[in-house]
Write a protein that holds these residues in place. Structure first.
Motif, PDB file in Angstrom:
ATOM      1  N   PRO A 117       0.910  -1.166  -0.006  1.00 54.13           N
ATOM      2  CA  PRO A 117       0.049   0.011  -0.193  1.00 54.13           C
ATOM      3  C   PRO A 117       0.849   1.306   0.052  1.00 54.13           C
ATOM      4  N   LEU A 118       2.053   1.223   0.601  1.00 50.22           N
ATOM      5  CA  LEU A 118       2.763   2.356   0.771  1.00 50.22           C
ATOM      6  C   LEU A 118       3.609   2.657  -0.723  1.00 50.22           C
ATOM      7  N   LEU A 119       4.085   1.776  -1.181  1.00 42.64           N
ATOM      8  CA  LEU A 119       4.651   1.595  -2.813  1.00 42.64           C
ATOM      9  C   LEU A 119       3.374   2.303  -3.653  1.00 42.64           C
ATOM     10  N   GLN A 120       2.348   1.867  -3.388  1.00 38.92           N
ATOM     11  CA  GLN A 120       1.225   2.261  -4.369  1.00 38.92           C
ATOM     12  C   GLN A 120       0.860   3.857  -4.180  1.00 38.92           C
ATOM     13  N   ALA A 121       0.906   4.311  -2.781  1.00 39.52           N
ATOM     14  CA  ALA A 121       0.313   5.465  -2.479  1.00 39.52           C
ATOM     15  C   ALA A 121       1.524   6.421  -2.873  1.00 39.52           C
ATOM     16  N   VAL A 122       2.932   6.157  -2.887  1.00 38.60           N
ATOM     17  CA  VAL A 122       3.821   6.891  -3.116  1.00 38.60           C
ATOM     18  C   VAL A 122       3.755   7.120  -4.809  1.00 38.60           C
ATOM     19  N   GLY A 123       3.678   5.896  -5.436  1.00 39.99           N
ATOM     20  CA  GLY A 123       3.587   5.854  -6.884  1.00 39.99           C
ATOM     21  C   GLY A 123       2.552   6.795  -7.437  1.00 39.99           C
ATOM     22  N   ALA A 124       1.399   6.995  -6.708  1.00 40.92           N
ATOM     23  CA  ALA A 124       0.103   7.771  -7.026  1.00 40.92           C
ATOM     24  C   ALA A 124       0.576   9.315  -6.600  1.00 40.92           C
ATOM     25  N   GLY A 125       1.403   9.508  -5.810  1.00 35.59           N
ATOM     26  CA  GLY A 125       1.716  10.838  -5.464  1.00 35.59           C
ATOM     27  C   GLY A 125       0.703  11.230  -4.245  1.00 35.59           C
ATOM     28  N   ASP A 126       0.174  10.266  -3.475  1.00 34.02           N
ATOM     29  CA  ASP A 126      -0.761  10.765  -2.861  1.00 34.02           C
ATOM     30  C   ASP A 126      -0.247  10.913  -1.329  1.00 34.02           C
ATOM     31  N   GLU A 127       0.048  12.228  -1.235  1.00 29.05           N
ATOM     32  CA  GLU A 127       0.789  12.686   0.204  1.00 29.05           C
ATOM     33  C   GLU A 127       0.008  12.248   1.395  1.00 29.05           C
ATOM     34  N   ALA A 128      -1.264  12.571   1.400  1.00 27.93           N
ATOM     35  CA  ALA A 128      -2.254  12.234   2.461  1.00 27.93           C
ATOM     36  C   ALA A 128      -2.258  10.556   2.738  1.00 27.93           C
ATOM     37  N   ALA A 129      -2.189   9.912   1.826  1.00 27.29           N
ATOM     38  CA  ALA A 129      -2.306   8.428   2.203  1.00 27.29           C
ATOM     39  C   ALA A 129      -0.829   7.861   2.541  1.00 27.29           C
ATOM     40  N   VAL A 130      -0.111   8.355   2.040  1.00 25.69           N
ATOM     41  CA  VAL A 130       1.437   8.138   2.422  1.00 25.69           C
ATOM     42  C   VAL A 130       1.534   8.432   4.038  1.00 25.69           C
ATOM     43  N   SER A 131       1.222   9.804   4.353  1.00 28.86           N
ATOM     44  CA  SER A 131       1.217   9.885   5.865  1.00 28.86           C
ATOM     45  C   SER A 131       0.515   9.171   6.656  1.00 28.86           C
ATOM     46  N   ALA A 132      -0.845   8.776   6.152  1.00 31.74           N
ATOM     47  CA  ALA A 132      -1.724   8.077   6.923  1.00 31.74           C
ATOM     48  C   ALA A 132      -0.959   6.413   7.390  1.00 31.74           C
ATOM     49  N   LEU A 133      -0.474   6.311   6.152  1.00 32.27           N
ATOM     50  CA  LEU A 133      -0.109   4.858   6.130  1.00 32.27           C
ATOM     51  C   LEU A 133       1.213   4.707   6.886  1.00 32.27           C
ATOM     52  N   LEU A 134       1.850   5.643   7.106  1.00 31.73           N
ATOM     53  CA  LEU A 134       3.231   5.590   7.968  1.00 31.73           C
ATOM     54  C   LEU A 134       2.877   5.770   9.282  1.00 31.73           C
ATOM     55  N   ARG A 135       1.619   6.531   9.545  1.00 31.51           N
ATOM     56  CA  ARG A 135       1.132   6.708  10.910  1.00 31.51           C
ATOM     57  C   ARG A 135       0.545   5.348  11.333  1.00 31.51           C
ATOM     58  N   LEU A 136      -0.153   4.755  10.532  1.00 24.65           N
ATOM     59  CA  LEU A 136      -0.662   3.202  10.741  1.00 24.65           C
ATOM     60  C   LEU A 136       0.401   2.291  10.890  1.00 24.65           C
ATOM     61  N   GLY A 137       1.715   2.420  10.696  1.00 22.97           N
ATOM     62  CA  GLY A 137       2.661   1.415  10.909  1.00 22.97           C
ATOM     63  C   GLY A 137       3.431   0.899   9.572  1.00 22.97           C
ATOM     64  N   ALA A 138       3.227   1.466   8.521  1.00 24.43           N
ATOM     65  CA  ALA A 138       3.772   1.091   7.355  1.00 24.43           C
ATOM     66  C   ALA A 138       5.343   1.149   7.614  1.00 24.43           C
TER      67      ALA A 138
END
Length: 339
Positions: A117-138
């Motif tokens: 999920p983190l790779l997908q969010a980074v590839g999509a340029g979705d900064e909010a999703a990346v931030s949330a995934l990191l917060r969730l323990g990615a």
């Protein structure tokens, strides 16, 4: 597994608005069974967290004196919201506990590539999703099967905001990727993503760390014709004499390209105009073989040797003639080359 819903940090205002729309009676209440749906409307029940958050809610309801069949008022709703946000933020958890809380966060979305999920969010340029995934323990450095890390993807696409976010989350700036062993700094340099290069150098990325073919970030930037990146790396004290496995220095590459501004920047930083590759070729041999007349002039102004011979005995003039670069050959003869 697909990350079909966005993962967002919960907003109590959004949850109150959803509650107000769904509530009935006076004072307004909703069934406790409706709470997961309301949380989902605010982005807090995405696929990667839904199962664990649903299980947590069952215990949280008991703590506020409710069962799944009871009604929830606004005061209980606020308490439950804060309990869920603390749970999803892994409040009070160790790093190990945080990474284990939501297994799907570090799961694979594609069995063939190993995309997370983190790779997908980074590839999509979705900064909010990346931030949330990191917060969730990615896991910030968890790679796809080919070794591609989230930081590498962000650098490849020049997403400076994501590069900064991942580095702030302790991403390793020097992790090599794939069979070529390219680094985040190497790919950012090749592509000319200056802001990403700045962020990586500020984070201590190794300036001279080569890929498996020996190419340093400075060589990669030169190969990509990225003048501003070359200047930045040279200002950071990148060594212009470092060569690839074939003995090619950045000046060889810039000379072959005929990129005179790159050449001048390298020469000003101390590049040797007579440095030889594994075949004994100097930069002047390279630009003569490729017919780069302006590059020839730059090297001659830098006192390059007109009569330098490679290990086969060829001079720059012979290289030019053999390649059919007769304009360059005439230039060399005019500057005093022996015919």
């Amino acid at each position: 597994q697909k990350m079909s819903e966005p993962v967002v940090e919960g907003s109590y205002d959004a949850l109150k608005a959803a509650f107000s729309s769904a509530a009935q009676g006076s004072p307004p209440r909703i069934s406790a069974a409706e709470l997961p749906k309301l949380l989902g409307e605010t982005g807090m029940m995405a696929d990667v967290v839904a199962e664990e958050t649903g299980a947590f809610l069952q215990g949280a309801l008991l703590e506020v004196g409710c069962s799944a069949s009871d009604q929830i008022d606004a005061e209980q709703l606020e308490r439950l919201f804060h309990a869920v946000t603390d749970f999803q933020a892994c409040k009070g958890c160790s790093d190990e506990e945080r990474h284990a809380r939501f297994p799907k966060v570090n799961g694979t979305l594609d069995a063939e590539s190993g995309t997370t999920p983190l790779l997908q969010a980074v590839g999509a340029g979705d900064e909010a999703a990346v931030s949330a995934l990191l917060r969730l323990g990615a896991l910030v450095d968890w790679p796809a099967y080919d070794g591609t890390t989230p930081l590498y993807v962000a650098c490849q696409h020049g997403r400076a905001g994501l590069v900064a976010l991942l580095l702030a989350s302790r991403a390793q700036p020097d992790a090599a990727v794939g069979r070529l062993g390219s680094t985040p700094l190497g790919i950012a340099s090749l592509k000319g993503h200056l802001a990403a290069v700045d962020a990586l150098t500020a984070a201590g990325a190794a300036l001279e760390l080569p890929s498996k073919d020996g190419a340093t970030p400075l060589y990669s930037a030169t190969r990509g014709g990225q003048l501003e990146v070359v200047k930045t790396l040279l200002a950071a004290r990148s060594d212009p004499s470092k060569t690839t496995n074939k003995g090619l220095a950045p000046l060889h590459r810039a000379s072959a390209l005929g990129h005179t501004e790159l050449m001048q920047a390298l020469l000003d930083a101390g590049a040797d105009p007579e440095q030889m590759d594994v075949a004994g070729c100097a930069p002047l041999h390279a630009c003569c073989a490729y017919g780069q007349a302006e590059a020839v002039s730059v090297l001659l102004e830098a006192q390059a040797d007109l009569e330098a011979r490679d290990f086969s005995g060829s001079t720059p003039l012979l290289r030019a003639v053999l390649a059919g670069r007769f304009g360059v050959a005439a230039l060399l003869l005019g500057r005093g080359a022996s015919p």
